[in-house]
Design a protein around this motif. Structure first.
Motif, PDB file in Angstrom:
ATOM      1  N   VAL A 189      49.027  40.746  32.974  1.00  0.00           N
ATOM      2  CA  VAL A 189      50.381  39.878  32.355  1.00  0.00           C
ATOM      3  C   VAL A 189      49.974  38.403  32.189  1.00  0.00           C
ATOM      4  CG1 VAL A 189      52.564  39.368  32.402  1.00  0.00           C
ATOM      5  CG2 VAL A 189      51.793  41.629  33.195  1.00  0.00           C
ATOM      6  N   PRO A 190      49.849  37.819  31.001  1.00  0.00           N
ATOM      7  CA  PRO A 190      49.366  36.356  31.115  1.00  0.00           C
ATOM      8  C   PRO A 190      50.574  35.702  32.073  1.00  0.00           C
ATOM      9  CG  PRO A 190      49.673  37.234  28.856  1.00  0.00           C
ATOM     10  CD  PRO A 190      50.504  38.437  29.849  1.00  0.00           C
ATOM     11  N   VAL A 191      49.772  34.742  32.848  1.00  0.00           N
ATOM     12  CA  VAL A 191      50.383  33.923  33.987  1.00  0.00           C
ATOM     13  C   VAL A 191      50.947  32.445  33.311  1.00  0.00           C
ATOM     14  CG1 VAL A 191      50.346  32.726  36.018  1.00  0.00           C
ATOM     15  CG2 VAL A 191      49.333  34.977  35.751  1.00  0.00           C
ATOM     16  N   PRO A 192      52.220  32.254  33.035  1.00  0.00           N
ATOM     17  CA  PRO A 192      52.773  31.136  32.553  1.00  0.00           C
ATOM     18  C   PRO A 192      52.239  29.881  33.389  1.00  0.00           C
ATOM     19  CG  PRO A 192      54.581  32.378  33.030  1.00  0.00           C
ATOM     20  CD  PRO A 192      53.466  33.169  33.419  1.00  0.00           C
ATOM     21  N   THR A 193      52.127  28.869  32.694  1.00  0.00           N
ATOM     22  CA  THR A 193      52.095  27.628  33.604  1.00  0.00           C
ATOM     23  C   THR A 193      53.348  26.941  33.711  1.00  0.00           C
ATOM     24  OG1 THR A 193      51.582  26.215  31.668  1.00  0.00           O
ATOM     25  CG2 THR A 193      49.667  27.086  32.859  1.00  0.00           C
ATOM     26  N   LEU A 194      53.712  25.930  34.734  1.00  0.00           N
ATOM     27  CA  LEU A 194      54.913  25.499  34.746  1.00  0.00           C
ATOM     28  C   LEU A 194      55.148  24.340  33.565  1.00  0.00           C
ATOM     29  CD1 LEU A 194      55.027  24.328  38.700  1.00  0.00           C
ATOM     30  CD2 LEU A 194      56.074  26.319  37.337  1.00  0.00           C
ATOM     31  N   THR A 195      56.425  24.431  32.949  1.00  0.00           N
ATOM     32  CA  THR A 195      56.698  23.647  32.127  1.00  0.00           C
ATOM     33  C   THR A 195      57.833  22.535  32.441  1.00  0.00           C
ATOM     34  OG1 THR A 195      58.620  25.052  31.622  1.00  0.00           O
ATOM     35  CG2 THR A 195      56.836  25.396  30.292  1.00  0.00           C
ATOM     36  N   GLY A 196      57.845  22.622  33.674  1.00  0.00           N
ATOM     37  CA  GLY A 196      58.998  21.469  34.194  1.00  0.00           C
ATOM     38  C   GLY A 196      58.935  21.471  35.742  1.00  0.00           C
ATOM     39  N   ALA A 197      59.962  21.206  36.188  1.00  0.00           N
ATOM     40  CA  ALA A 197      60.367  21.315  37.707  1.00  0.00           C
ATOM     41  C   ALA A 197      60.399  22.665  38.209  1.00  0.00           C
ATOM     42  CB  ALA A 197      61.589  20.321  38.197  1.00  0.00           C
ATOM     43  N   LEU A 198      60.989  23.559  37.318  1.00  0.00           N
ATOM     44  CA  LEU A 198      61.303  24.990  37.602  1.00  0.00           C
ATOM     45  C   LEU A 198      59.919  25.791  37.614  1.00  0.00           C
ATOM     46  CD1 LEU A 198      63.738  26.563  38.050  1.00  0.00           C
ATOM     47  CD2 LEU A 198      63.855  27.259  35.825  1.00  0.00           C
ATOM     48  N   ASP A 199      59.954  26.657  38.830  1.00  0.00           N
ATOM     49  CA  ASP A 199      58.768  27.420  39.099  1.00  0.00           C
ATOM     50  C   ASP A 199      59.222  28.715  38.472  1.00  0.00           C
ATOM     51  OD1 ASP A 199      56.725  29.001  39.884  1.00  0.00           O
ATOM     52  OD2 ASP A 199      56.928  28.331  42.083  1.00  0.00           O
ATOM     53  N   ASP A 200      58.793  29.063  37.123  1.00  0.00           N
ATOM     54  CA  ASP A 200      58.841  30.125  36.333  1.00  0.00           C
ATOM     55  C   ASP A 200      57.823  31.187  36.371  1.00  0.00           C
ATOM     56  OD1 ASP A 200      57.173  28.674  34.777  1.00  0.00           O
ATOM     57  OD2 ASP A 200      58.501  28.603  33.014  1.00  0.00           O
ATOM     58  N   ARG A 201      56.930  31.262  37.440  1.00  0.00           N
ATOM     59  CA  ARG A 201      55.637  32.179  37.562  1.00  0.00           C
ATOM     60  C   ARG A 201      56.580  33.579  37.698  1.00  0.00           C
ATOM     61  NH1 ARG A 201      52.693  30.219  42.452  1.00  0.00           N
ATOM     62  NH2 ARG A 201      54.850  29.703  42.945  1.00  0.00           N
ATOM     63  N   PRO A 202      55.660  34.665  37.479  1.00  0.00           N
ATOM     64  CA  PRO A 202      56.150  36.000  37.445  1.00  0.00           C
ATOM     65  C   PRO A 202      56.911  36.346  38.642  1.00  0.00           C
ATOM     66  CG  PRO A 202      53.931  35.866  36.201  1.00  0.00           C
ATOM     67  CD  PRO A 202      54.325  34.560  37.060  1.00  0.00           C
ATOM     68  N   TRP A 203      57.976  37.254  38.810  1.00  0.00           N
ATOM     69  CA  TRP A 203      58.553  37.613  39.902  1.00  0.00           C
ATOM     70  C   TRP A 203      57.755  39.021  40.218  1.00  0.00           C
ATOM     71  CZ3 TRP A 203      64.565  36.469  40.545  1.00  0.00           C
ATOM     72  CH2 TRP A 203      64.623  35.176  40.681  1.00  0.00           C
ATOM     73  N   ALA A 204      57.216  39.173  41.360  1.00  0.00           N
ATOM     74  CA  ALA A 204      56.716  40.272  42.013  1.00  0.00           C
ATOM     75  C   ALA A 204      55.974  40.965  40.598  1.00  0.00           C
ATOM     76  CB  ALA A 204      57.698  41.276  42.151  1.00  0.00           C
ATOM     77  N   ALA A 208      64.457  32.637  32.560  1.00  0.00           N
ATOM     78  CA  ALA A 208      63.551  31.606  32.811  1.00  0.00           C
ATOM     79  C   ALA A 208      63.798  30.272  32.962  1.00  0.00           C
ATOM     80  CB  ALA A 208      62.214  31.675  31.822  1.00  0.00           C
ATOM     81  N   ASP A 209      65.072  30.052  32.444  1.00  0.00           N
ATOM     82  CA  ASP A 209      65.525  28.781  32.685  1.00  0.00           C
ATOM     83  C   ASP A 209      66.213  28.378  33.977  1.00  0.00           C
ATOM     84  OD1 ASP A 209      67.828  30.158  32.107  1.00  0.00           O
ATOM     85  OD2 ASP A 209      68.390  29.115  30.411  1.00  0.00           O
ATOM     86  N   GLY A 210      66.246  29.349  34.837  1.00  0.00           N
ATOM     87  CA  GLY A 210      67.067  29.072  36.046  1.00  0.00           C
ATOM     88  C   GLY A 210      68.659  29.808  36.087  1.00  0.00           C
ATOM     89  N   ARG A 211      68.791  30.375  35.115  1.00  0.00           N
ATOM     90  CA  ARG A 211      70.185  31.168  35.227  1.00  0.00           C
ATOM     91  C   ARG A 211      70.237  32.304  35.734  1.00  0.00           C
ATOM     92  NH1 ARG A 211      72.100  32.378  30.395  1.00  0.00           N
ATOM     93  NH2 ARG A 211      70.174  31.974  29.266  1.00  0.00           N
ATOM     94  N   LEU A 212      71.278  32.817  36.557  1.00  0.00           N
ATOM     95  CA  LEU A 212      71.384  33.897  37.152  1.00  0.00           C
ATOM     96  C   LEU A 212      72.674  34.527  36.986  1.00  0.00           C
ATOM     97  CD1 LEU A 212      70.030  36.100  39.383  1.00  0.00           C
ATOM     98  CD2 LEU A 212      71.548  34.775  41.011  1.00  0.00           C
ATOM     99  N   SER A 213      72.604  35.824  36.206  1.00  0.00           N
ATOM    100  CA  SER A 213      74.068  36.709  36.072  1.00  0.00           C
ATOM    101  C   SER A 213      73.954  37.948  36.710  1.00  0.00           C
ATOM    102  CB  SER A 213      74.206  36.663  34.742  1.00  0.00           C
ATOM    103  OG  SER A 213      73.220  37.677  34.279  1.00  0.00           O
ATOM    104  N   LEU A 214      75.222  38.404  36.952  1.00  0.00           N
ATOM    105  CA  LEU A 214      75.323  39.706  37.591  1.00  0.00           C
ATOM    106  C   LEU A 214      76.344  40.500  36.639  1.00  0.00           C
ATOM    107  CD1 LEU A 214      74.837  41.536  40.284  1.00  0.00           C
ATOM    108  CD2 LEU A 214      76.852  40.310  41.281  1.00  0.00           C
ATOM    109  N   SER A 215      76.003  41.913  36.397  1.00  0.00           N
ATOM    110  CA  SER A 215      76.662  42.700  35.604  1.00  0.00           C
ATOM    111  C   SER A 215      76.751  43.942  36.299  1.00  0.00           C
ATOM    112  CB  SER A 215      76.207  42.892  34.350  1.00  0.00           C
ATOM    113  OG  SER A 215      74.904  43.459  34.415  1.00  0.00           O
ATOM    114  N   ASN A 216      78.085  44.659  35.864  1.00  0.00           N
ATOM    115  CA  ASN A 216      78.325  46.299  36.603  1.00  0.00           C
ATOM    116  C   ASN A 216      78.571  47.053  35.552  1.00  0.00           C
ATOM    117  OD1 ASN A 216      80.283  48.314  37.808  1.00  0.00           O
ATOM    118  ND2 ASN A 216      79.713  46.986  39.523  1.00  0.00           N
ATOM    119  N   PRO A 217      77.768  47.922  35.467  1.00  0.00           N
ATOM    120  CA  PRO A 217      77.828  49.080  34.322  1.00  0.00           C
ATOM    121  C   PRO A 217      79.229  49.822  34.223  1.00  0.00           C
ATOM    122  CG  PRO A 217      75.849  49.396  35.558  1.00  0.00           C
ATOM    123  CD  PRO A 217      76.602  48.413  36.343  1.00  0.00           C
TER     124      PRO A 217
END
Length: 742
Positions: free
Chosen positions: A592-607, A649-658
């Motif tokens: 998987v291509p590894v993105p570089t940092l575009t700002g202060a947020l560390d948006d590298r792949p998660w696991a 990728a922009d730092g937002r987090l959401s939670l949904s329930n099916p």
């Protein structure tokens, strides 16, 4: 004044006429007229006396409410030293103020102190002589009072004409207007978030001490209040100067005084700032402090040590007084001086910072926990936040004090200021050492002030560049903190340097408007300085030389040029390696291509998975109940277990329930990555006994083990905080899967 009797009628008419005719009375020439024998003899005593009577006519008219004969008797008694005046005498205090004001005005016009005292009593004897009626005296003083305002004192004209560089740019005002004020919208928007963070900390304290330590370090809500509170303190001092002045006088028991030394000091002060009054205090650990009574008026609190210095070394005492006068002339009397909320906050916050650091560290040492790296990193961040935020305002305070020193030096001598500052000696004892450190937050070191005095009249460029240099120090401090933070995050030295370099370029790019404003202010300060001083006083000043300020403008100019030449940020020297869990992930077989940092947020792949990703609970029992009704464990687990987390990728987090349940409602949260650890927080509302409860899920995800730990606890949004113990709260410890987002 027999020598002036023949021209008395012409002098009186010219003075009452005002305008050019009055100015001609006070005009002096430095050279003789063509064919003449000399010039510059001055206005004569009669014109000076009329000017002094005009300046004190209000006080004299007040005295006419009593008996002119009684005032004449008091005057003769005081003059001949027959008895000291007592406070019981009616109008005695007003009479002393009139005497002091009249003598001070005469001295300000260049009359020798002994002659000014003699003229004062002779003039008042004429005004209150027995054969004059009250109506006649009132008509005479009324004619003077109705004439155009008195001319500015020659002492003020001479003072401003001598100096070419005594007043430095008002960097304190620049800090408030150019740095703090533009950040107000962001501060207002973050107040609710900060309040929520503090409420969450209190909630965690009621449930689990170990989680409270982590929350205190990662949330750091209290730290975020500092810039906003600092700005509010400055605004309070500017908007309510009268309230501050009344509080200062009540708090420090300041009062008028008829002490001869105080009257003499007032005369000296009013030569340079006629609106400034003196008040006597009782402190024995300070000399004098200015405080505002209005936007353009101020008073100086003098204390017994200054009176002793006045008798022992009048020139040094004068330097102290003129230093305080300079704060009014510079316009920073609203921010500095006695009872300043801004100065109080700057000094107190350092103590509060120590407590905010020591208390959590103590708890963590005794409680322990596996999150040591995160705690250490957050500790470094919290320790560095306030000192970095204090660099610019403290530098502004230093410049204001050094600028006031230069005015005092100009009017007295460098030696006088050095004697007023006293010798530099070591501080003994812990309280003295701590007090010395706190003093550095509001006043420059004494050695620096002595060195600046020794360099007079040179050094304007260096002092004008002090605040821009503080901006460089701030940037360096941020870079050093970044290096430490990245090292604690597990980054290599090369990665840390690369990140810090990119951060510096981003900071300089964001600071471009501020740097341009600094350059414009410094380059044009010789033109702006006379306008600035006229805002606060009626005094004027000669145009300053451009050269020192052009030299000092090189500091922000170099920073601005450096940020312009960087252009677009270059790619990092080496790509970030995939996380440790990528080698064991099922998706690691396909690169998987590894993105570089575009700002202060560390948006590298998660696991091994590029963002956005979805997280799902993989254990049967993800919750442990800490408080609230026992039946709520099954209810909350039934909602939490099937829920799906989505990290953008922009730092937002959401939670949904099916299942689509409506008794649990979530809003967008956020995540922040530190190496292989992701800190997250999310707001959840649920219905409890017919009311809505606002709670927060805050925790951490370890990407190397895909283990999620945290706390789900209610926030304090009003009411009794003890009710938190009755509301459900849960400890979270579960494994999750990291999957590509649908």
């Amino acid at each position: 004044m027999p020598a002036e009797s023949a021209t008395a009628e012409h002098v009186g008419a010219a003075y009452l006429a005002g305008g050019k005719r009055r100015r001609a009375l006070f005009r002096t020439s430095g050279a003789a007229e063509p064919g003449g024998f000399g010039g510059g003899f001055g206005p004569g005593e009669l014109a000076v006396i009329l000017d002094a009577l005009r300046a004190t006519s209000g006080g004299l008219l007040d005295l006419l409410a009593g008996s002119p004969l009684a005032n004449l008797l008091v005057l003769i008694a005081v003059r001949q030293g027959m008895r000291p005046r007592t406070e019981a005498e009616p109008s005695g205090e007003k009479f002393d103020q009139v005497i002091g004001g009249l003598a001070g005005r005469l001295q300000a016009q260049g009359v020798a102190p002994e002659r000014a005292e003699e003229l004062t009593y002779e003039t008042l004897k004429v005004v209150f002589q027995q054969d004059r009626s009250t109506e006649e005296i009132r008509a005479f003083l009324g004619a003077l009072a109705a004439s155009p305002p008195a001319e500015r004192l020659p002492a003020e004209r001479d003072t401003t004409a001598q100096g070419t560089g005594w007043m430095l740019p008002p960097w304190l005002w620049f800090y408030f207007l150019g740095v703090s004020a533009p950040a107000v919208p962001g501060m207002v928007a973050s107040v609710q978030e900060d309040a929520d963070g503090v409420a969450s900390i209190i909630g965690y304290l009621t449930a689990n001490a170990n989680q409270a330590v982590a929350a205190l370090f990662t949330g750091a809500g209290l730290m975020e209040f500092f810039p906003a509170v600092l700005l509010l303190a400055g605004i309070a001092g500017v908007l309510f100067p009268g309230t501050r002045g009344r509080w200062a006088e009540r708090r420090h028991a300041l009062r008028p005084s008829d002490d001869p030394a105080i009257i003499e000091m007032a005369a000296v002060v009013q030569r340079h700032a006629p609106t400034v009054e003196l008040r006597l205090g009782g402190r024995f650990d300070r000399l004098a402090r200015v405080y505002p009574t209005g936007w353009r008026t101020a008073r100086i609190a003098v204390h017994p040590p200054l009176i002793r210095l006045w008798h022992a070394d009048r020139e040094a005492a004068t330097a102290v007084l003129l230093h305080e006068v300079a704060h009014l002339r510079q316009g920073d009397h609203l921010i500095v001086g006695l009872a300043s909320p801004f100065l109080w906050l700057v000094r107190v916050w350092s103590v509060l910072l120590t407590l905010l650091v020591l208390i959590p560290v103590t708890i963590y040492v005794f409680v322990g926990g596996p999150e040591a790296p995160m705690v250490l990193l957050s500790l470094v961040r919290n320790v560095a936040t306030i000192p970095i935020a204090l660099i610019l305002p403290v530098a502004g305070l230093w410049v204001a004090e050094l600028s006031a020193d230069r005015f005092a030096i100009q009017e007295t001598s460098p030696a006088a200021l050095r004697r007023a500052l006293g010798p530099v000696g070591p501080r003994t004892g812990l309280p003295a050492r701590v007090g010395g450190l706190l003093d550095l937050l509001t006043h420059p070191p004494r050695r620096l002030r002595l060195r600046a005095a020794a360099g007079w009249p040179h050094g304007t460029a260096a002092l004008a560049a002090l605040w821009p240099a503080a901006l460089v120090v701030r940037i360096v401090a941020i870079a050093l903190f970044g290096l430490v933070a990245h090292q604690l995050n597990g980054s290599s030295a090369t990665e840390a340097l690369g990140e810090v370099g990119r951060g510096l370029r981003a900071d300089l790019d964001g600071a471009q408007p501020l740097l341009v404003e600094m350059i414009v202010l410094l380059v044009n300060w010789p033109l702006l300085a006379p306008l600035w001083i006229r805002i606060w006083t009626s005094a004027s000043m000669a145009r300053q030389r451009f050269a020192p300020y052009l030299v000092s403008a090189l500091v922000p100019a170099v920073l601005a040029a450096g940020s312009l030449t960087t252009g677009e940020q270059p790619p990092p020297p080496e790509a970030y390696p995939p996380t440790a869990s990528a080698s064991v992930s099922a998706s690691a077989t396909s690169p998987v291509p590894v993105p570089t940092l575009t700002g202060a947020l560390d948006d590298r792949p998660w696991a091994g998975q590029p963002l956005p990703v979805e997280l799902r609970v993989t254990e049967v029992i993800p919750l442990t109940q800490l408080s609230g009704p026992p039946q709520w464990l099954g209810t909350a687990a039934g909602w939490f277990g099937p829920s799906i987390w989505r990290a953008e990728a922009d730092g937002r987090l959401s939670l949904s329930n099916p299942s689509g349940r409506t008794d649990f409602r979530t809003s967008n949260g956020n995540w922040l990555r530190q190496g292989d650890r992701v800190t997250f927080w999310l707001t959840v509302e649920y219905d409890f006994d017919g009311r809505t409860v606002v709670s927060e899920i805050l925790g951490e995800l370890d990407l190397t083990t895909t283990r999620l730990t945290g706390m789900w606890a209610p926030k304090i949004t009003g009411g009794d905080p003890l009710q938190l113990l009755e509301l459900p709260s849960f400890d979270i410890a579960t494994a999750v899967s990291v999957d590509p987002a649908a």
